[in-house]
Design an enzyme around this catalytic site. Structure first.
Site, mmCIF file in Angstrom:
data_model
loop_
_atom_site.group_PDB
_atom_site.id
_atom_site.type_symbol
_atom_site.label_atom_id
_atom_site.label_comp_id
_atom_site.label_asym_id
_atom_site.label_seq_id
_atom_site.Cartn_x
_atom_site.Cartn_y
_atom_site.Cartn_z
ATOM 1 N N ASN A 59 0.885 -1.403 -0.343
ATOM 2 C CA ASN A 59 -0.089 -0.085 0.712
ATOM 3 C C ASN A 59 0.718 1.188 0.203
ATOM 4 O O ASN A 59 1.670 1.250 0.856
ATOM 5 C CB ASN A 59 -0.714 -0.134 1.159
ATOM 6 C CG ASN A 59 -1.898 1.529 1.292
ATOM 7 O OD1 ASN A 59 -1.583 1.904 1.124
ATOM 8 N ND2 ASN A 59 -3.021 0.991 1.748
ATOM 9 N N HIS A 112 0.711 5.585 1.911
ATOM 10 C CA HIS A 112 1.525 6.987 2.620
ATOM 11 C C HIS A 112 2.392 7.482 1.973
ATOM 12 O O HIS A 112 2.516 8.707 2.966
ATOM 13 C CB HIS A 112 2.014 6.353 4.054
ATOM 14 C CG HIS A 112 1.038 5.630 5.180
ATOM 15 N ND1 HIS A 112 0.806 6.651 6.360
ATOM 16 C CD2 HIS A 112 0.574 4.258 5.393
ATOM 17 C CE1 HIS A 112 -0.721 5.819 6.678
ATOM 18 N NE2 HIS A 112 -0.773 5.004 6.536
ATOM 19 N N ARG A 117 2.922 19.293 2.308
ATOM 20 C CA ARG A 117 3.435 20.126 1.392
ATOM 21 C C ARG A 117 2.337 20.210 -0.447
ATOM 22 O O ARG A 117 2.992 21.234 -0.592
ATOM 23 C CB ARG A 117 4.968 19.592 1.265
ATOM 24 C CG ARG A 117 5.484 19.853 2.224
ATOM 25 C CD ARG A 117 5.704 20.938 3.346
ATOM 26 N NE ARG A 117 6.336 22.215 2.555
ATOM 27 C CZ ARG A 117 8.160 22.836 2.668
ATOM 28 N NH1 ARG A 117 8.467 22.010 3.424
ATOM 29 N NH2 ARG A 117 7.933 23.783 2.177
ATOM 30 N N HIS A 161 -5.795 3.400 -2.213
ATOM 31 C CA HIS A 161 -7.209 3.305 -1.340
ATOM 32 C C HIS A 161 -7.681 5.332 -1.818
ATOM 33 O O HIS A 161 -7.082 6.197 -1.231
ATOM 34 C CB HIS A 161 -7.275 3.823 0.098
ATOM 35 C CG HIS A 161 -8.607 4.165 0.811
ATOM 36 N ND1 HIS A 161 -8.805 4.391 2.610
ATOM 37 C CD2 HIS A 161 -10.124 4.357 0.253
ATOM 38 C CE1 HIS A 161 -10.458 3.980 2.783
ATOM 39 N NE2 HIS A 161 -10.397 4.386 1.151
ATOM 40 N N ARG A 189 -10.054 7.567 -1.165
ATOM 41 C CA ARG A 189 -11.251 8.467 -0.304
ATOM 42 C C ARG A 189 -11.356 9.497 -0.678
ATOM 43 O O ARG A 189 -11.535 10.484 -1.284
ATOM 44 C CB ARG A 189 -10.130 8.629 0.944
ATOM 45 C CG ARG A 189 -9.814 7.775 2.280
ATOM 46 C CD ARG A 189 -8.694 7.999 3.022
ATOM 47 N NE ARG A 189 -9.882 8.805 4.056
ATOM 48 C CZ ARG A 189 -10.441 8.272 4.796
ATOM 49 N NH1 ARG A 189 -9.663 7.371 5.375
ATOM 50 N NH2 ARG A 189 -11.707 9.012 6.054
ATOM 51 N N ARG A 249 -8.041 12.986 1.194
ATOM 52 C CA ARG A 249 -6.555 13.201 1.991
ATOM 53 C C ARG A 249 -5.235 12.477 1.497
ATOM 54 O O ARG A 249 -3.922 13.253 1.843
ATOM 55 C CB ARG A 249 -6.378 12.729 2.880
ATOM 56 C CG ARG A 249 -6.692 10.825 3.619
ATOM 57 C CD ARG A 249 -6.555 10.712 4.688
ATOM 58 N NE ARG A 249 -8.022 11.013 5.589
ATOM 59 C CZ ARG A 249 -8.107 10.760 6.990
ATOM 60 N NH1 ARG A 249 -7.980 10.466 7.506
ATOM 61 N NH2 ARG A 249 -9.477 11.423 7.322
ATOM 62 N N GLU A 306 -9.080 0.307 -3.114
ATOM 63 C CA GLU A 306 -10.140 0.524 -1.632
ATOM 64 C C GLU A 306 -10.243 1.531 -2.562
ATOM 65 O O GLU A 306 -9.881 2.300 -2.266
ATOM 66 C CB GLU A 306 -9.216 0.470 -0.693
ATOM 67 C CG GLU A 306 -7.882 -0.583 -0.673
ATOM 68 C CD GLU A 306 -7.291 -0.829 0.765
ATOM 69 O OE1 GLU A 306 -6.705 -1.886 1.661
ATOM 70 O OE2 GLU A 306 -7.270 0.815 1.623
ATOM 71 N N THR A 323 -9.183 3.742 8.381
ATOM 72 C CA THR A 323 -9.595 2.974 8.098
ATOM 73 C C THR A 323 -10.139 1.891 9.215
ATOM 74 O O THR A 323 -9.173 1.252 10.188
ATOM 75 C CB THR A 323 -9.577 2.036 6.805
ATOM 76 O OG1 THR A 323 -9.911 2.833 6.415
ATOM 77 C CG2 THR A 323 -10.561 0.966 7.036
ATOM 78 N N GLU A 337 -11.476 -9.495 2.747
ATOM 79 C CA GLU A 337 -9.999 -9.134 3.607
ATOM 80 C C GLU A 337 -10.275 -9.240 5.043
ATOM 81 O O GLU A 337 -11.025 -8.584 5.269
ATOM 82 C CB GLU A 337 -9.107 -7.841 2.840
ATOM 83 C CG GLU A 337 -7.802 -7.458 3.438
ATOM 84 C CD GLU A 337 -7.415 -6.105 2.929
ATOM 85 O OE1 GLU A 337 -5.983 -5.159 3.832
ATOM 86 O OE2 GLU A 337 -7.852 -6.012 2.027
ATOM 87 N N HIS A 375 -4.088 -4.702 8.118
ATOM 88 C CA HIS A 375 -4.526 -3.384 8.504
ATOM 89 C C HIS A 375 -3.720 -3.891 9.956
ATOM 90 O O HIS A 375 -3.875 -4.475 11.191
ATOM 91 C CB HIS A 375 -6.296 -3.139 9.540
ATOM 92 C CG HIS A 375 -6.103 -2.010 10.011
ATOM 93 N ND1 HIS A 375 -6.180 -0.547 9.083
ATOM 94 C CD2 HIS A 375 -5.663 -1.353 10.980
ATOM 95 C CE1 HIS A 375 -6.473 0.681 10.082
ATOM 96 N NE2 HIS A 375 -6.520 0.071 11.308
#
Length: 260
Positions: free
Chosen positions: A6, A9, A17, A42, A44, A48, A69, A100, A150, A213
């Site tokens: 994933n 991040h 920034r 993901h 969203r 974000r 996702e 999540t 999952e 997760h």
């Protein structure tokens, strides 16, 4: 065991920034070259981290399958249906959450999930449901028409961290899990057993089984022992490790761990 990396991040750091650094596509290339079996992102509702154009670019340039996702929001589903990823994983989503938390409520949102699966299937997209490890949720997932589940490993991961790490002494201690060590140990064993039972039941029903997760280099070995689980989706711990080792080494290290 397949490793889905994933890379959300990386986009979190970029969006902090509002610049294109770090470049999400560079992260994609490094992940693919370092042995990732799948890329997980993901999209969203609040955008974000991953943006709409990220989805387009990652699907275009990824050398491995992409697991997208998303929530059951109609506008998001329309974007996913048009993008046509290799798989869509339906997850719960709250704007105020950090990440999540908890599995999708496959009973309270039965009609919405059924519609979402139908729409995604019309676009020829296989569907996985991100659910808490319970036989009831597994059975409902099969009934709704998902090809895969999952299993949410958050409770297991939190219990493991509270028992085996310095988390209880940090500002991020999980308050509702501040139990004596003997109780943490019992609860951890029960959480692991629930994951085993759920994975076994899902396999019996003909569902593919993934898990994710809170998984990291310390707790993943426990999940590796569950034979029915064939895929792990891991992000934060890999990106956190990469701050010190570099992304290539962080991914390759996780690959070594999940091959044992």
């Amino acid at each position: 065991m397949k490793l889905g990396v994933n890379i959300d991040h990386v986009a979190v750091l970029r969006e902090a920034r509002q610049v294109n650094d770090p470049d999400i596509l560079q992260a994609l290339y490094v992940a693919c070259e370092s042995g990732a079996d799948q890329i997980t992102i993901h999209l969203r509702e609040d955008r974000r981290h991953i943006q709409d154009n990220d989805v387009t670019n990652i699907l275009q340039f990824s050398k491995v399958p992409v697991n997208l996702e998303c929530s059951i929001n109609k506008k998001i589903l329309d974007i996913v249906s048009k993008a046509r990823p290799h798989r869509a994983t339906l997850v719960p989503e709250k704007r105020e959450e950090v990440t999540t938390e908890g599995g999708l409520d496959v009973f309270a949102y039965e009609n919405e999930i059924s519609y979402a699966i139908e729409q995604l299937h019309d676009a020829i997209i296989p569907v996985s449901l991100f659910v808490d490890p319970s036989t009831d949720a597994i059975e409902q997932s099969k009934k709704l028409g998902a090809e895969m589940v999952e299993l949410h490993t958050g409770l297991f991961a939190n219990l493991f961290a509270m028992l085996h790490s310095s988390l209880p002494k940090s500002n991020h201690s999980v308050k509702e899990l501040e139990f004596p060590r003997y109780e943490l140990s019992d609860r951890l064993e029960a959480a692991l057993e629930e994951l085993k039972l759920s994975a076994r039941y899902a396999k019996e029903l003909g569902l593919e089984v993934a898990a994710g997760h809170g998984l990291n280099y310390h707790n993943v070995d426990e999940i590796m022992q569950i034979q029915e689980i064939t895929e792990l989706n891991i992000g934060q711990s890999i990106i956190a490790r990469s701050v010190f080792t570099g992304l290539r080494e962080a991914i390759q290290e996780m690959k070594r761990v999940t091959r044992q």
